[in-house]
Design an enzyme around this catalytic site. Structure first.
Site, PDB file in Angstrom:
ATOM      1  N   GLU A   1     -37.693   1.400  52.639  1.00  0.00           N
ATOM      2  CA  GLU A   1     -37.137   0.060  52.442  1.00  0.00           C
ATOM      3  C   GLU A   1     -35.750  -0.161  53.009  1.00  0.00           C
ATOM      4  O   GLU A   1     -35.383  -1.293  53.313  1.00  0.00           O
ATOM      5  CB  GLU A   1     -37.157  -0.311  50.955  1.00  0.00           C
TER       6      GLU A   1
ATOM      7  N   HIS B   1     -40.279   7.681  46.158  1.00  0.00           N
ATOM      8  CA  HIS B   1     -41.617   7.250  46.586  1.00  0.00           C
ATOM      9  C   HIS B   1     -42.656   8.127  45.915  1.00  0.00           C
ATOM     10  O   HIS B   1     -42.406   9.319  45.694  1.00  0.00           O
ATOM     11  CB  HIS B   1     -41.751   7.354  48.117  1.00  0.00           C
TER      12      HIS B   1
HETATM   13  N1  COA Z   1     -33.355   5.598  41.555  1.00  0.00           N
HETATM   14  C1  COA Z   1     -33.031   6.376  40.517  1.00  0.00           C
HETATM   15  N2  COA Z   1     -33.891   7.211  39.913  1.00  0.00           N
HETATM   16  C2  COA Z   1     -35.145   7.250  40.397  1.00  0.00           C
HETATM   17  C3  COA Z   1     -35.559   6.466  41.465  1.00  0.00           C
HETATM   18  C4  COA Z   1     -34.609   5.620  42.052  1.00  0.00           C
HETATM   19  N3  COA Z   1     -34.922   4.839  43.081  1.00  0.00           N
HETATM   20  N4  COA Z   1     -36.860   6.721  41.720  1.00  0.00           N
HETATM   21  C5  COA Z   1     -37.259   7.620  40.831  1.00  0.00           C
HETATM   22  N5  COA Z   1     -36.217   7.925  40.015  1.00  0.00           N
HETATM   23  C6  COA Z   1     -36.227   8.867  38.918  1.00  0.00           C
HETATM   24  C7  COA Z   1     -37.105   8.355  37.793  1.00  0.00           C
HETATM   25  O1  COA Z   1     -36.385   7.522  36.915  1.00  0.00           O
HETATM   26  C8  COA Z   1     -37.519   9.639  37.176  1.00  0.00           C
HETATM   27  O2  COA Z   1     -36.474  10.118  36.359  1.00  0.00           O
HETATM   28  P1  COA Z   1     -36.772  10.825  34.940  1.00  0.00           P
HETATM   29  O3  COA Z   1     -37.823  11.864  35.221  1.00  0.00           O
HETATM   30  O4  COA Z   1     -35.449  11.379  34.557  1.00  0.00           O
HETATM   31  O5  COA Z   1     -37.279   9.732  34.071  1.00  0.00           O
HETATM   32  C9  COA Z   1     -37.621  10.603  38.341  1.00  0.00           C
HETATM   33  O6  COA Z   1     -36.802  10.068  39.366  1.00  0.00           O
HETATM   34  C10 COA Z   1     -38.997  10.818  38.865  1.00  0.00           C
HETATM   35  O7  COA Z   1     -39.512   9.595  39.251  1.00  0.00           O
HETATM   36  P2  COA Z   1     -40.966   9.526  39.832  1.00  0.00           P
HETATM   37  O8  COA Z   1     -41.910   9.515  38.699  1.00  0.00           O
HETATM   38  O9  COA Z   1     -41.149  10.602  40.846  1.00  0.00           O
HETATM   39  O10 COA Z   1     -40.925   8.150  40.549  1.00  0.00           O
HETATM   40  P3  COA Z   1     -42.111   7.106  40.492  1.00  0.00           P
HETATM   41  O11 COA Z   1     -43.245   7.676  41.223  1.00  0.00           O
HETATM   42  O12 COA Z   1     -42.331   6.648  39.095  1.00  0.00           O
HETATM   43  O13 COA Z   1     -41.498   5.884  41.239  1.00  0.00           O
HETATM   44  C11 COA Z   1     -40.864   4.326  42.792  1.00  0.00           C
HETATM   45  C12 COA Z   1     -41.680   5.590  42.595  1.00  0.00           C
HETATM   46  C13 COA Z   1     -40.957   3.885  44.252  1.00  0.00           C
HETATM   47  C14 COA Z   1     -41.412   3.211  41.920  1.00  0.00           C
HETATM   48  C15 COA Z   1     -39.409   4.636  42.420  1.00  0.00           C
HETATM   49  O14 COA Z   1     -38.927   5.691  43.188  1.00  0.00           O
HETATM   50  C16 COA Z   1     -38.508   3.430  42.505  1.00  0.00           C
HETATM   51  O15 COA Z   1     -38.435   2.657  41.561  1.00  0.00           O
HETATM   52  N6  COA Z   1     -37.771   3.242  43.655  1.00  0.00           N
HETATM   53  C17 COA Z   1     -36.910   2.118  43.791  1.00  0.00           C
HETATM   54  C18 COA Z   1     -37.706   0.877  44.243  1.00  0.00           C
HETATM   55  C19 COA Z   1     -38.148   0.990  45.686  1.00  0.00           C
HETATM   56  O16 COA Z   1     -37.369   1.335  46.564  1.00  0.00           O
HETATM   57  N7  COA Z   1     -39.428   0.684  45.899  1.00  0.00           N
HETATM   58  C20 COA Z   1     -40.029   0.693  47.221  1.00  0.00           C
HETATM   59  C21 COA Z   1     -41.000   1.820  47.360  1.00  0.00           C
HETATM   60  S1  COA Z   1     -41.529   2.004  49.054  1.00  0.00           S
END
Ligand code: COA
Length: 352
Positions: free
Chosen positions: A298, A243
């Protein structure tokens, strides 16, 4: 600059505050347990909208206004519902919202969203539509219009908790979109339609359905750790984890966990979800020491929506019934500022 605008403050708001360190969300100064226990969805929306969609709004007043709005929306379904037949639910939702007039009020938009979801669900299963019961709460009537009979009070309470805790969550992608549209002085209906479109992607409001798919796949895997490790090593995102704001426990998940625990027979699914959460933490620590990937809201949301009987393809649309209250609050707050949102970009193209 950061492509995701993380950490960039683009608005002042009196509506809500999420504090990752304290693991809490406040709406108009009320924390989530207070809202769930004492206000419910309609009472929470009354707090959110007070001073924006009227003054002195109350839970009873909004329950009545939403009921009347559902009745009006139901009588307008023939304008667009035939166009939605045979289309995916999200496309149907877009059609339903696109047909709302520019004059639509906040309550009319919430009523329209509720009836749209129930009608699309019934049509998708070739079932006749059920007219709204204006005396019920949004949660009770949505369940009734979908299932075809009055819902068990335990299911109504669980869905009401869900709508309450999901109604507002700061400047997520869809809410920011609503503010941008409102800042151009386009209509509230346009702001809600724009927000809906931003909402439907799998990284945002589209997450709960795929999250349940992921839980099912994890449950079927003979070796959970190996399955998780393979997905993470392949660079896949684990749905229901991570998140932008909540880097620790998400308090909305906790409220839903409690609502689910009160529903008894779901204990098995909850226990498995806890196991997945624990194993993801262990696998991440092994693969990327020092990194964390906490569960987001979620997983509990998906379990709750499944438990109250919605099919997973409808999760996003049901989520939007609660969240459109937040979109509307932000659109109205933005409109009050009178300021057009118009950021800048940095040119990195060919030399000029
Ligand atoms: N599964 C695997 N890896 C994840 C991840 C997940 N759900 N969420 C983040 N990461 C990884 C990213 O790929 C990134 O890796 P890297 O630095 O090696 O490239 C690292 O963790 C940091 O990510 P971050 O930038 O902090 O996440 P974000 O802010 O871009 O993304 C979300 C936030 C919600 C979009 C992301 O966590 C995600 O896609 N979650 C899955 C979808 C979901 O559940 N969405 C509902 C949100 S309430």
């Amino acid at each position: 600059m950061s492509g995701g605008l993380e950490g960039v403050v683009v608005a002042e708001t009196v509506l809500s505050h999420s504090d990752s360190a304290r693991g809490m969300v406040w709406l108009r100064g009320h924390d989530l347990p207070d809202l769930v226990g004492n206000y419910g969805f309609e009472g929470t929306v009354a707090l959110l909208w007070d001073g924006f969609a009227g003054d002195g709004l109350t839970r009873a007043g909004l329950t009545e206004a939403f009921g009347a709005a559902r009745v009006a929306a139901f009588s307008g379904l023939d304008v667009w519902l035939d166009l939605a037949r045979g289309r995916p639910l999200l496309e149907g939702g877009r059609l339903g919202l696109a047909c709302q007039p520019d004059t639509a009020t906040p309550t009319q938009l919430v009523g329209a969203m509720t009836v749209t979801v129930a009608a699309l669900l019934r049509v998708s299963k070739d079932m006749p539509l059920l007219a709204p019961d204006p005396g019920l709460s949004t949660a009770a009537d949505l369940l009734r219009m979908w299932h075809g009979s009055p819902a068990d009070p335990a299911l109504v309470a669980a869905l009401d908790t869900y709508f309450t805790v999901m109604a507002e969550s700061g400047l997520n992608g869809s809410t920011f979109t609503a503010r941008i549209v409102a800042s151009t002085r386009a209509s509230l209906a346009a702001a809600v339609l724009g927000a809906w479109c931003a909402f439907t992607g799998p990284l945002h409001g589209g997450a709960p359905g795929p999250t349940l798919d992921m839980l099912d796949a994890a449950q079927a895997a003979p070796d959970l750790d190996a399955w998780l490790e393979a997905k993470l090593c392949a660079g896949e995102r684990l749905m229901g984890f991570g998140h932008r704001v909540f880097r620790g426990n998400d308090p909305r998940a906790e409220a839903m966990r409690q609502a689910l625990a009160q529903m008894g027979p779901l204990a098995g699914r909850l226990a498995f979800a806890s196991r997945v959460e624990a194993r993801v933490a262990a696998v991440i620590e092994r693969l990327k020491p020092g990194r964390t990937l906490p569960p987001n809201v979620e997983i509990m949301a998906a379990l709750l929506l499944d438990a109250v009987g919605f099919p997973r393809e409808a999760f996003t649309a049901v989520f939007a019934v609660g969240r459109c209250a937040g979109w509307i609050a932000h659109a109205l707050e933005q409109a009050q500022t009178g300021r057009l949102i118009r950021p800048a970009s940095k040119y990195v193209g060919p030399a000029i």
